[in-house]
Design a protein around this motif. Structure first.
Motif, mmCIF file in Angstrom:
data_model
loop_
_atom_site.group_PDB
_atom_site.id
_atom_site.type_symbol
_atom_site.label_atom_id
_atom_site.label_comp_id
_atom_site.label_asym_id
_atom_site.label_seq_id
_atom_site.Cartn_x
_atom_site.Cartn_y
_atom_site.Cartn_z
ATOM 1 N N LYS A 122 0.733 -1.130 0.130
ATOM 2 C CA LYS A 122 -0.114 -0.017 0.020
ATOM 3 C C LYS A 122 0.812 1.270 0.054
ATOM 4 N N SER A 123 2.066 1.253 0.818
ATOM 5 C CA SER A 123 2.929 2.399 0.810
ATOM 6 C C SER A 123 3.392 2.485 -0.707
ATOM 7 N N GLN A 124 3.847 1.471 -1.443
ATOM 8 C CA GLN A 124 4.475 1.690 -2.757
ATOM 9 C C GLN A 124 3.475 2.361 -3.495
ATOM 10 N N VAL A 125 2.191 2.021 -3.488
ATOM 11 C CA VAL A 125 1.060 2.335 -4.484
ATOM 12 C C VAL A 125 0.759 4.074 -3.812
ATOM 13 N N LEU A 126 0.980 4.162 -2.569
ATOM 14 C CA LEU A 126 0.420 5.776 -2.655
ATOM 15 C C LEU A 126 1.812 6.634 -3.009
ATOM 16 N N MET A 127 2.981 6.013 -2.994
ATOM 17 C CA MET A 127 4.118 6.792 -3.401
ATOM 18 C C MET A 127 4.055 7.148 -4.990
ATOM 19 N N SER A 128 3.338 6.065 -5.650
ATOM 20 C CA SER A 128 3.061 6.366 -6.886
ATOM 21 C C SER A 128 2.023 7.340 -7.372
ATOM 22 N N LEU A 129 1.197 7.511 -6.311
ATOM 23 C CA LEU A 129 0.102 8.536 -6.335
ATOM 24 C C LEU A 129 0.699 9.913 -5.762
ATOM 25 N N HIS A 130 1.929 9.863 -5.369
ATOM 26 C CA HIS A 130 2.535 11.134 -4.715
ATOM 27 C C HIS A 130 1.851 11.612 -3.471
ATOM 28 N N GLU A 131 1.182 10.627 -2.724
ATOM 29 C CA GLU A 131 0.690 11.076 -1.449
ATOM 30 C C GLU A 131 1.746 10.508 -0.524
ATOM 31 N N MET A 132 2.657 11.511 -0.028
ATOM 32 C CA MET A 132 3.896 10.764 0.446
ATOM 33 C C MET A 132 3.625 10.585 2.089
ATOM 34 N N PHE A 133 2.669 11.443 2.901
ATOM 35 C CA PHE A 133 2.476 11.478 4.151
ATOM 36 C C PHE A 133 1.643 9.946 4.579
ATOM 37 N N PRO A 134 0.729 9.575 3.686
ATOM 38 C CA PRO A 134 -0.026 8.242 3.834
ATOM 39 C C PRO A 134 1.004 7.134 3.481
ATOM 40 N N ALA A 135 2.122 7.600 2.679
ATOM 41 C CA ALA A 135 2.947 6.418 2.204
ATOM 42 C C ALA A 135 3.892 5.967 3.477
ATOM 43 N N VAL A 136 4.235 7.174 4.071
ATOM 44 C CA VAL A 136 5.221 7.004 5.084
ATOM 45 C C VAL A 136 4.457 6.251 6.383
ATOM 46 N N HIS A 137 3.082 6.755 6.444
ATOM 47 C CA HIS A 137 2.340 6.023 7.605
ATOM 48 C C HIS A 137 2.127 4.582 7.434
ATOM 49 N N ALA A 138 1.873 4.243 6.031
ATOM 50 C CA ALA A 138 1.804 2.953 5.928
ATOM 51 C C ALA A 138 2.854 2.075 5.682
ATOM 52 N N ALA A 139 4.062 2.673 5.572
ATOM 53 C CA ALA A 139 5.432 2.017 5.790
ATOM 54 C C ALA A 139 5.924 1.634 7.056
ATOM 55 N N GLU A 140 5.328 2.687 8.023
ATOM 56 C CA GLU A 140 5.781 2.670 9.357
ATOM 57 C C GLU A 140 4.945 1.522 9.976
ATOM 58 N N MET A 141 3.562 1.323 9.470
ATOM 59 C CA MET A 141 2.785 0.261 10.004
ATOM 60 C C MET A 141 3.609 -0.981 9.654
ATOM 61 N N ALA A 142 3.888 -1.105 8.583
ATOM 62 C CA ALA A 142 4.568 -2.450 8.148
ATOM 63 C C ALA A 142 5.852 -2.780 8.854
ATOM 64 N N VAL A 143 6.563 -1.831 9.167
ATOM 65 C CA VAL A 143 7.662 -2.157 10.000
ATOM 66 C C VAL A 143 7.433 -2.395 11.338
ATOM 67 N N GLN A 144 6.530 -1.925 11.826
ATOM 68 C CA GLN A 144 5.836 -2.189 13.215
ATOM 69 C C GLN A 144 5.229 -3.659 13.065
ATOM 70 N N ARG A 145 4.673 -4.091 12.280
ATOM 71 C CA ARG A 145 4.141 -5.493 12.231
ATOM 72 C C ARG A 145 5.391 -6.537 12.142
ATOM 73 N N ASN A 146 6.364 -6.177 11.293
ATOM 74 C CA ASN A 146 7.431 -6.955 10.964
ATOM 75 C C ASN A 146 8.782 -6.326 10.979
ATOM 76 N N PRO A 147 9.446 -5.900 11.926
ATOM 77 C CA PRO A 147 10.654 -5.092 12.122
ATOM 78 C C PRO A 147 11.799 -5.779 11.169
ATOM 79 N N ARG A 148 11.635 -7.066 11.175
ATOM 80 C CA ARG A 148 12.719 -8.051 10.141
ATOM 81 C C ARG A 148 12.474 -7.968 8.796
ATOM 82 N N SER A 149 11.609 -6.972 8.375
ATOM 83 C CA SER A 149 11.334 -7.150 6.700
ATOM 84 C C SER A 149 12.143 -6.293 6.219
ATOM 85 N N TRP A 150 13.221 -6.505 5.291
ATOM 86 C CA TRP A 150 14.077 -5.480 4.826
ATOM 87 C C TRP A 150 13.374 -4.601 3.644
ATOM 88 N N GLU A 151 12.097 -5.347 3.012
ATOM 89 C CA GLU A 151 11.387 -4.472 2.023
ATOM 90 C C GLU A 151 10.686 -3.582 2.917
#
Length: 263
Positions: free
Chosen positions: A100-129
């Motif tokens: 979802k973060s990748q797609v939001l970046m493609s739509l140039h919606e950077m604030f929601p993209a950062v939020h979605a990526a932070e949620m991904a890191v919180q769910r799986n801190p060992r995910s390098w992607e």
């Protein structure tokens, strides 16, 4: 003559000890039956829950795949809608947040993209992607230092990834150096642009002092006419030239006592 009496009840023939033993066995069988029923109910409830979770996970995977297909066709809004539905079923799926973060970046919606990526890191801190996507989203917001840190974490998790090392981290460091150079140029040009006089540089004069009164008297003396005589040249109609000198009353030198000290 035979005597008659009341017949004893059948139960009276059973001894008291035997009766108590029989009652105890019946109670044990009842308890065992109850425990068996409760165990079957708990097992059935647990099984239903497992089936429900399996159904949610399967439906979530289906929605995830549908969203990925839509994203490949650049139908980003529809893809986000599919992934949001999947997140309702499996909210702890880090992959859904990362895509979802990748797609939001493609739509140039950077604030929601950062939020979605932070949620991904919180769910799986060992995910390098997830860390890589978070760094790219942070770069989109101009947070270069934070992006460098995210890329470093991703590289720590997956050291052999050339994409993070050669592209993401290298590009972020180049931008950081450019940012520092621009800041140094701005700081060096700042003093040259400051042409205004600071209020602290203006001295605080004492307008009641004798020195100020003396300066005012000197200025007035300097402004006196150099000569008190006025000379005029008169030319008549016959061509005669006559010079006339007019005497003026010379003003007395100014006295310092006439000046009023100003506060």
């Amino acid at each position: 003559m035979a005597s008659f009496g009341w017949k004893r009840k059948i139960g009276e023939k059973v001894s008291k000890v035997t009766s108590q033993q029989f009652e105890a066995e019946a109670a044990d069988e009842k308890d065992a039956s109850t425990e068996s029923d409760e165990g079957n109910w708990l097992h059935a409830s647990k099984r239903r829950k497992e089936v429900l979770l399996e159904g949610c996970a399967q439906k979530s995977r289906q929605l995830k795949d549908e969203g990925a297909s839509l994203a490949e066709n650049k139908r980003y809004r529809e893809a986000i809608q599919k992934w949001d539905e999947a997140l309702q079923l499996t909210p702890n799926d880090a992959t859904l947040h990362e895509m979802k973060s990748q797609v939001l970046m493609s739509l140039h919606e950077m604030f929601p993209a950062v939020h979605a990526a932070e949620m991904a890191v919180q769910r799986n801190p060992r995910s390098w992607e997830s860390w890589q996507t978070l760094g790219r989203a942070q770069l989109g917001l101009g947070e270069i230092v934070l992006a460098i840190r995210s890329f470093q974490v991703a590289l720590h998790i997956y050291p052999m990834n050339p994409e993070i090392w050669k592209e993401d981290l290298s590009w972020a460091r180049t931008l950081h150096e450019q940012q520092k150079a621009a800041q140094r140029i701005k700081e060096s040009a700042a003093p040259a642009e400051a042409t205004h006089v600071s209020p602290k540089s203006i001295p605080d004069y004492d307008f009641e002092s004798d020195e100020i009164v003396a300066v005012c008297a000197a200025i007035a003396e300097k402004q006196k006419p150099v000569t008190a005589n006025k000379t005029m040249v008169i030319v008549s109609a016959s061509g005669a030239v006559e010079t006339v000198t007019e005497q003026e009353d010379s003003a007395a030198p100014p006295d310092g006592s006439v000046f009023i000290k100003a506060r």
